[in-house]
Design an enzyme around this catalytic site. Structure first.
Site, PDB file in Angstrom:
ATOM      1  CE1 TYR A 171      -3.866   2.257   1.060  1.00 45.63           C
ATOM      2  CE2 TYR A 171      -2.343   3.119   2.702  1.00 45.63           C
ATOM      3  CZ  TYR A 171      -3.530   3.211   2.012  1.00 45.63           C
ATOM      4  OH  TYR A 171      -4.380   4.256   2.267  1.00 45.63           O
ATOM      5  CE  LYS A 175      -3.608   5.336  -0.914  1.00 46.06           C
ATOM      6  NZ  LYS A 175      -4.647   5.831  -1.848  1.00 46.06           N
TER       7      LYS A 175
END
Ligand SMILES: NC(=O)c1ccc[n+]([C@@H]2O[C@H](COP(=O)([O-])OP(=O)(O)OC[C@H]3O[C@@H](n4cnc5c(N)ncnc54)[C@H](O)[C@@H]3O)[C@@H](O)[C@H]2O)c1
Length: 298
Positions: A171, A175
């Site tokens: 993640y 990001k």
């Protein structure tokens, strides 16, 4: 005063949480909204159009204009259908808010290929694909009208990526990639009048509610309603001079993040033996990476 009167906005993942608040406030400020949501679970599995339909119904009952879209934004064809739907339904597109996301948290030693691929696909390709199709539209429109379009891309990064949260390598990498993509697109698209910014939100949503105990005060500060005003202002025609920024917002914080800069320097060296102590000295003098609170690590 309504900031986005008549503007056409797409919000991805707008059936729930942070995206839902964006869609509702954009509509309250006069935007016509495409409410995209696949209706997936937090890990990205399943689909259900009812969250998107509910947000559309809420907007319409308040006198606004909205339409639901159930496409998977990480699919090239799905992202194209969503952009086309905005233009076909409302006649143009002014704002793209890339918000949809999923989580598959795991310590890196246990991270599977599938967990890596799923998260990188929804966040990174799920930002790239809508941007790419929207930019096709804006480039053609700018040529047609003979001037810049005054359009907006607002991406969703995360402190997990830019500061580096343990347990979220998939993640966080996606990001941080979105933050880099934001900076690069801001530079490339200025010419056609598209500003590109990102937010790094913090909110209490189904994605985060189980992660830790929170006081009532923290829950109130984590209401997505604190995040939507930043997106609504950035979506407006007034925000033209702000581009290439990542804005941290939520849980009592509102800040413009500052990115990578060149630190201590030395003339390049060919001998690694000589280089070692020089690098140690420079690393000791360089500003420390930020911790998850956004401040220099001690
Ligand atoms: N909540 C936080 O504290 C926090 C912190 C940092 C970043 N974010 C980011 O903010 C965004 C919104 O998160 P949230 O907390 O509201 O989560 P959420 O789970 O409440 O909402 C995400 C929505 O995205 C939709 N979605 C997932 N995959 C999709 C796909 N492929 N196509 C279309 N829709 C899809 C889901 O159905 C869901 O409704 C995400 O990008 C998330 O990573 C949230």
């Amino acid at each position: 005063m309504r900031l986005c009167e008549g503007r056409v906005a797409i919000v991805t993942g707008a059936g729930r949480g942070v995206g839902r608040a964006h869609a509702l406030l954009l509509a309250e400020h006069g935007a016509k909204v495409v409410v995209n949501d696949l209706g997936a679970s937090v890990d990205g599995t399943g689909n259900d159009l009812s969250p998107a339909n509910e947000v559309v119904a809420l907007i319409k009952s308040a006198g606004g204009e909205a339409v639901a879209n159930g496409d998977d934004i990480s699919s090239w064809a799905g992202a194209k259908r969503m952009i086309d739907q905005a233009v076909d339904t409302f006649g143009t597109l002014d704002v793209l808010v890339n918000n949809a996301g999923i989580l598959r948290d795991r310590m890196f030693v246990n991270m599977s290929e599938e967990e890596w691929d799923a998260v990188v696909k929804v966040h990174l390709k799920g930002t790239f694909a809508p941007c790419r199709h929207a930019v096709d539209y804006w480039r053609a429109k700018s040529k047609e009208i003979g001037k810049p379009v005054n359009a907006r891309i607002i991406n969703t990064s995360s402190t997990s990526g830019v500061f580096g949260n343990v347990g979220q390598s998939n993640y966080g990498a996606a990001k941080a990639g979105i933050a880099a993509l934001t900076v690069i697109l801001a530079r490339e698209l200025a010419r056609i009048g598209v500003t590109v910014n990102a937010i790094a939100p913090s909110a209490v949503t189904r994605m985060t509610e189980g992660l830790r105990e929170r006081t009532e005060e923290q829950k109130a500060a984590g209401d997505p309603k604190w995040i939507a005003p930043v997106v609504t202002y950035l979506a407006s025609a007034d925000s033209q001079e702000i581009t290439g920024r990542v804005i941290q917002i939520g849980m009592g914080i509102f800040s413009v993040m500052e990115g990578w800069h060149r630190g201590p320097e030395h003339a390049p060296l060919l001998d690694p033996v000589e280089l070692g102590p020089v690098l140690k000295d420079m690393a000791a003098k360089a500003r420390r990476n930020a911790g998850m609170d956004g401040k220099d690590l001690d």
